[in-house]
Design an enzyme around this catalytic site. Structure first.
Site, PDB file in Angstrom:
ATOM      1  N   LYS A  80      13.062   7.739  -6.403  1.00  0.00           N
ATOM      2  CA  LYS A  80      13.297   6.350  -6.832  1.00  0.00           C
ATOM      3  C   LYS A  80      14.698   6.143  -7.385  1.00  0.00           C
ATOM      4  O   LYS A  80      15.382   7.079  -7.770  1.00  0.00           O
ATOM      5  CB  LYS A  80      12.230   5.924  -7.843  1.00  0.00           C
ATOM      6  CG  LYS A  80      10.927   5.591  -7.127  1.00  0.00           C
ATOM      7  CD  LYS A  80       9.944   4.835  -7.960  1.00  0.00           C
ATOM      8  CE  LYS A  80       8.710   4.503  -7.113  1.00  0.00           C
ATOM      9  NZ  LYS A  80       7.609   3.979  -7.908  1.00  0.00           N
ATOM     10  N   ARG A  90       2.754  11.388  -7.355  1.00  0.00           N
ATOM     11  CA  ARG A  90       2.852  10.745  -6.035  1.00  0.00           C
ATOM     12  C   ARG A  90       4.254  11.032  -5.506  1.00  0.00           C
ATOM     13  O   ARG A  90       5.238  10.535  -6.050  1.00  0.00           O
ATOM     14  CB  ARG A  90       2.614   9.242  -6.197  1.00  0.00           C
ATOM     15  CG  ARG A  90       2.597   8.462  -4.902  1.00  0.00           C
ATOM     16  CD  ARG A  90       2.323   6.984  -5.180  1.00  0.00           C
ATOM     17  NE  ARG A  90       2.369   6.203  -3.959  1.00  0.00           N
ATOM     18  CZ  ARG A  90       3.493   5.768  -3.403  1.00  0.00           C
ATOM     19  NH1 ARG A  90       4.651   6.014  -3.948  1.00  0.00           N
ATOM     20  NH2 ARG A  90       3.447   5.066  -2.280  1.00  0.00           N
TER      21      ARG A  90
HETATM   22  C1  YH5 Z   1       4.069   4.182  -7.814  1.00  0.00           C
HETATM   23  O1  YH5 Z   1       5.043   4.429  -8.542  1.00  0.00           O
HETATM   24  N1  YH5 Z   1       5.282   3.279  -5.765  1.00  0.00           N
HETATM   25  S1  YH5 Z   1       5.723   2.165  -3.318  1.00  0.00           S
HETATM   26  C2  YH5 Z   1      11.610   3.076  -4.042  1.00  0.00           C
HETATM   27  C3  YH5 Z   1      12.160   4.319  -3.754  1.00  0.00           C
HETATM   28  C4  YH5 Z   1      11.350   5.396  -3.429  1.00  0.00           C
HETATM   29  C5  YH5 Z   1       9.985   5.214  -3.407  1.00  0.00           C
HETATM   30  C6  YH5 Z   1      14.216   4.678  -2.717  1.00  0.00           C
HETATM   31  N2  YH5 Z   1       3.440   2.826  -4.619  1.00  0.00           N
HETATM   32  C7  YH5 Z   1       4.205   3.627  -6.504  1.00  0.00           C
HETATM   33  O2  YH5 Z   1       7.222   4.730  -3.450  1.00  0.00           O
HETATM   34  N3  YH5 Z   1       1.814   3.617  -6.236  1.00  0.00           N
HETATM   35  C8  YH5 Z   1       4.800   2.786  -4.631  1.00  0.00           C
HETATM   36  O3  YH5 Z   1      13.504   4.458  -3.852  1.00  0.00           O
HETATM   37  C9  YH5 Z   1       3.066   3.362  -5.780  1.00  0.00           C
HETATM   38  N4  YH5 Z   1       2.795   4.413  -8.235  1.00  0.00           N
HETATM   39  C10 YH5 Z   1       1.704   4.137  -7.471  1.00  0.00           C
HETATM   40  N5  YH5 Z   1       0.493   4.389  -7.971  1.00  0.00           N
HETATM   41  C11 YH5 Z   1       7.425   2.403  -3.845  1.00  0.00           C
HETATM   42  C12 YH5 Z   1       7.941   3.787  -3.644  1.00  0.00           C
HETATM   43  C13 YH5 Z   1       9.420   3.969  -3.695  1.00  0.00           C
HETATM   44  C14 YH5 Z   1      10.255   2.905  -4.008  1.00  0.00           C
END
Ligand code: YH5
Length: 290
Positions: free
Chosen positions: A236, A270
């Site tokens: 993230k 996750r």
């Molecule tokens: C979460 O934290 N996040 S979708 C931006 C990024 C990398 C990854 C490039 N679903 C979560 O994964 N479910 C998502 O930077 C989630 N907790 C739970 N429970 C966003 C994501 C992401 C966003």
């Protein structure tokens, strides 16, 4: 962490069989949830998994790397993103669940806020609902309660379109904890079993870097809610802000964040990088409890 957390895969509390996740949680071993994005614009992989075959193949890889569950999402909740139509989301998610449930021995979770997608995914074989809107959409709480599957409730300030426009809190830890306590109560009142609940402070969902860091530093505040804590830190932007790295170079930051999260009480990680995260947990496990 509650010993029976996430017990019971059978619908609507009818059966006695235990959810595959319950053993690992009872063993106090943190679980690794692999991320399977099925959005065409999937931010972390440049949309490589836009086809069904590629998505299923990636799911098989996550399972082979040792994922304890696989979270399948068809809505990009990247900041500023616009939601897919219901038909688009169903078309993305359901075929992947249908195919993967036959091919991997790992429980599947569906990352959605729509009751229709929850129902269709569970009918296709998913055994958990992960909702970044914490079942606040009309009908979502009722659908999750009827489905009788474990549920993850995440905090988000505002919506993906607007959440990163000047997020503000008086006290981010208190406000997120209060929200998650209220949603936990709403779930229990709707008949969801306590051992089916997981909470998540929602890193990046309407938070500045300092909000995200405060939440990670005080993660143990959430274990006091009495249900397992999930965290989604993998790749993230907060890690990009802390390290100066682009999304493809955030593995070391992600692993450090995972380690800190587990040491401060997280029960479910996750992540995109399942094998590397498992290595972190293997080292931590050898040393024993903090
Ligand atoms: C979460 O934290 N996040 S979708 C931006 C990024 C990398 C990854 C490039 N679903 C979560 O994964 N479910 C998502 O930077 C989630 N907790 C739970 N429970 C966003 C994501 C992401 C966003």
């Amino acid at each position: 962490m509650t010993g029976t957390a996430l017990a019971g895969r059978t619908p609507a509390g009818t059966g006695t069989s235990r959810h595959p996740l319950s053993g690992a949680l009872a063993a106090r071993r943190p679980l690794v949830c692999g991320i399977l994005n099925v959005t065409p614009d999937s931010f972390s992989d440049g949309g490589r998994f836009d086809g069904l075959d590629r998505a299923v193949e990636h799911g098989r890889t996550l399972a082979a790397e040792g994922a304890d569950l696989i979270d399948i999402g068809g809505e990009s909740t990247r900041p500023g993103s616009r939601p897919p139509t219901l038909a688009e989301e169903l078309d993305r998610v359901v075929p992947v669940v249908e195919a993967l449930v036959r091919q991997v021995p790992v429980p599947l979770s569906v990352d959605t806020s729509r009751p229709e997608v929850m129902r269709a995914a569970v009918a296709a074989g998913a055994s958990m609902v992960n909702d970044v809107r914490a079942l606040q959409r009309p009908g979502a709480l009722e659908a999750a309660a009827q489905l009788g599957v474990p549920v993850c409730l995440t905090h988000m300030q505002r919506s993906p379109e607007t959440m990163q426009r000047d997020p503000r809190y008086q006290d981010v830890v208190v406000e997120v904890r209060t929200f998650l306590a209220e949603r936990t109560r709403a779930c229990l009142d709707a008949g969801i079993r306590p051992e089916h609940l997981v909470v998540d402070p929602g890193f990046g969902f309407g938070k500045t870097l300092s909000h995200n860091v405060a939440l990670l530093a005080s993660l143990d505040a959430f274990t006091g809610l009495g249900v397992p804590v999930m965290v989604g830190l993998s790749r993230k932007s907060m890690l990009g802000q802390l390290t100066g790295r682009d999304v493809g170079d955030r593995l070391p930051g992600s692993l450090a964040a995972a380690l800190v999260a587990v040491q401060r009480g997280a029960s479910v990680l996750r992540v995109h990088d399942v094998a590397a995260t498992r290595d972190v947990l293997a080292v931590l496990d050898a040393v024993g409890p903090v």
